[in-house]
Design a protein around this motif. Sequence first.
Motif, PDB file in Angstrom:
ATOM      1  N   UNK A  36      51.536  41.144  26.728  1.00  0.00           N
ATOM      2  CA  UNK A  36      51.303  41.499  28.129  1.00  0.00           C
ATOM      3  C   UNK A  36      50.591  42.854  28.206  1.00  0.00           C
ATOM      4  N   UNK A  37      49.598  42.928  29.076  1.00  0.00           N
ATOM      5  CA  UNK A  37      48.737  44.095  29.335  1.00  0.00           C
ATOM      6  C   UNK A  37      47.619  44.247  28.306  1.00  0.00           C
ATOM      7  N   UNK A  38      47.510  43.316  27.370  1.00  0.00           N
ATOM      8  CA  UNK A  38      46.390  43.344  26.436  1.00  0.00           C
ATOM      9  C   UNK A  38      45.103  42.979  27.175  1.00  0.00           C
ATOM     10  N   UNK A  39      44.029  43.712  26.922  1.00  0.00           N
ATOM     11  CA  UNK A  39      42.737  43.380  27.519  1.00  0.00           C
ATOM     12  C   UNK A  39      42.147  42.190  26.768  1.00  0.00           C
ATOM     13  N   UNK A  40      41.893  41.116  27.523  1.00  0.00           N
ATOM     14  CA  UNK A  40      41.486  39.875  26.875  1.00  0.00           C
ATOM     15  C   UNK A  40      39.968  39.681  26.878  1.00  0.00           C
ATOM     16  N   UNK A  41      39.263  40.462  27.691  1.00  0.00           N
ATOM     17  CA  UNK A  41      37.809  40.319  27.730  1.00  0.00           C
ATOM     18  C   UNK A  41      37.284  40.494  29.133  1.00  0.00           C
ATOM     19  N   UNK A  42      35.993  40.245  29.284  1.00  0.00           N
ATOM     20  CA  UNK A  42      35.373  40.404  30.593  1.00  0.00           C
ATOM     21  C   UNK A  42      35.642  39.198  31.469  1.00  0.00           C
ATOM     22  N   UNK A  43      35.710  39.445  32.770  1.00  0.00           N
ATOM     23  CA  UNK A  43      35.928  38.384  33.738  1.00  0.00           C
ATOM     24  C   UNK A  43      34.656  37.564  33.899  1.00  0.00           C
ATOM     25  N   UNK A  44      34.840  36.242  33.999  1.00  0.00           N
ATOM     26  CA  UNK A  44      33.688  35.360  34.173  1.00  0.00           C
ATOM     27  C   UNK A  44      33.321  35.204  35.644  1.00  0.00           C
ATOM     28  N   UNK A  45      34.209  35.630  36.556  1.00  0.00           N
ATOM     29  CA  UNK A  45      33.998  35.400  37.984  1.00  0.00           C
ATOM     30  C   UNK A  45      33.370  36.587  38.709  1.00  0.00           C
ATOM     31  N   UNK A  46      33.466  37.777  38.147  1.00  0.00           N
ATOM     32  CA  UNK A  46      32.863  38.937  38.801  1.00  0.00           C
ATOM     33  C   UNK A  46      32.186  39.808  37.740  1.00  0.00           C
ATOM     34  N   UNK A  47      31.397  40.752  38.199  1.00  0.00           N
ATOM     35  CA  UNK A  47      30.529  41.474  37.282  1.00  0.00           C
ATOM     36  C   UNK A  47      31.244  42.544  36.471  1.00  0.00           C
ATOM     37  N   UNK A  48      32.234  43.208  37.069  1.00  0.00           N
ATOM     38  CA  UNK A  48      32.784  44.379  36.390  1.00  0.00           C
ATOM     39  C   UNK A  48      34.270  44.314  36.104  1.00  0.00           C
ATOM     40  N   UNK A  49      34.876  43.165  36.314  1.00  0.00           N
ATOM     41  CA  UNK A  49      36.315  43.039  36.065  1.00  0.00           C
ATOM     42  C   UNK A  49      36.636  42.807  34.612  1.00  0.00           C
ATOM     43  N   UNK A  50      37.881  43.132  34.269  1.00  0.00           N
ATOM     44  CA  UNK A  50      38.382  42.851  32.925  1.00  0.00           C
ATOM     45  C   UNK A  50      39.582  41.933  33.036  1.00  0.00           C
ATOM     46  N   UNK A  51      39.654  40.969  32.126  1.00  0.00           N
ATOM     47  CA  UNK A  51      40.804  40.081  32.085  1.00  0.00           C
ATOM     48  C   UNK A  51      41.910  40.744  31.266  1.00  0.00           C
ATOM     49  N   UNK A  52      43.081  40.865  31.884  1.00  0.00           N
ATOM     50  CA  UNK A  52      44.237  41.468  31.213  1.00  0.00           C
ATOM     51  C   UNK A  52      45.353  40.428  31.206  1.00  0.00           C
ATOM     52  N   UNK A  53      46.075  40.337  30.115  1.00  0.00           N
ATOM     53  CA  UNK A  53      47.163  39.368  30.034  1.00  0.00           C
ATOM     54  C   UNK A  53      48.291  39.802  30.964  1.00  0.00           C
ATOM     55  N   UNK A  54      48.600  38.938  31.935  1.00  0.00           N
ATOM     56  CA  UNK A  54      49.590  39.256  32.963  1.00  0.00           C
ATOM     57  C   UNK A  54      50.950  38.667  32.630  1.00  0.00           C
ATOM     58  N   UNK A  55      50.952  37.537  31.945  1.00  0.00           N
ATOM     59  CA  UNK A  55      52.214  36.828  31.743  1.00  0.00           C
ATOM     60  C   UNK A  55      52.101  35.929  30.514  1.00  0.00           C
ATOM     61  N   UNK A  56      53.193  35.837  29.788  1.00  0.00           N
ATOM     62  CA  UNK A  56      53.280  34.869  28.688  1.00  0.00           C
ATOM     63  C   UNK A  56      54.562  34.098  28.904  1.00  0.00           C
ATOM     64  N   UNK A  57      54.446  32.781  28.898  1.00  0.00           N
ATOM     65  CA  UNK A  57      55.636  31.983  29.185  1.00  0.00           C
ATOM     66  C   UNK A  57      55.572  30.662  28.424  1.00  0.00           C
ATOM     67  N   UNK A  58      56.669  29.968  28.411  1.00  0.00           N
ATOM     68  CA  UNK A  58      56.721  28.693  27.716  1.00  0.00           C
ATOM     69  C   UNK A  58      57.029  27.554  28.663  1.00  0.00           C
ATOM     70  N   UNK A  59      56.420  26.409  28.367  1.00  0.00           N
ATOM     71  CA  UNK A  59      56.704  25.206  29.128  1.00  0.00           C
ATOM     72  C   UNK A  59      57.327  24.191  28.183  1.00  0.00           C
TER      73      UNK A  59
END
Length: 62
Positions: A36-59
């Motif tokens: 959680x909170x690891x930077x996963x990469x650039x956002x594909x939907x906007x120009x300057x956002x970063x994807x950050x891991x918000x949650x890890x869970x199991x199903x």
Amino acid sequence: MIFSRKKQELIDPYTVEQCTSCNTLKKRKFVVGDYVFKVAGKCASCANGQMVIAKIYGEAVK
Ligand SMILES: [Zn+2]
């Protein structure tokens, strides 16, 4: 897949990434090294956002 000790059932772990700019959510399979909170990469939907891991869970596997 990992094995849950509590319920004795198979759990499939998932990772949810969230963009810090536009809040887009992306769900994908968990990979080793995710946390959680690891930077996963650039956002594909906007120009300057970063994807950050918000949650890890199991199903539970059905
Ligand atoms: Zn974004």
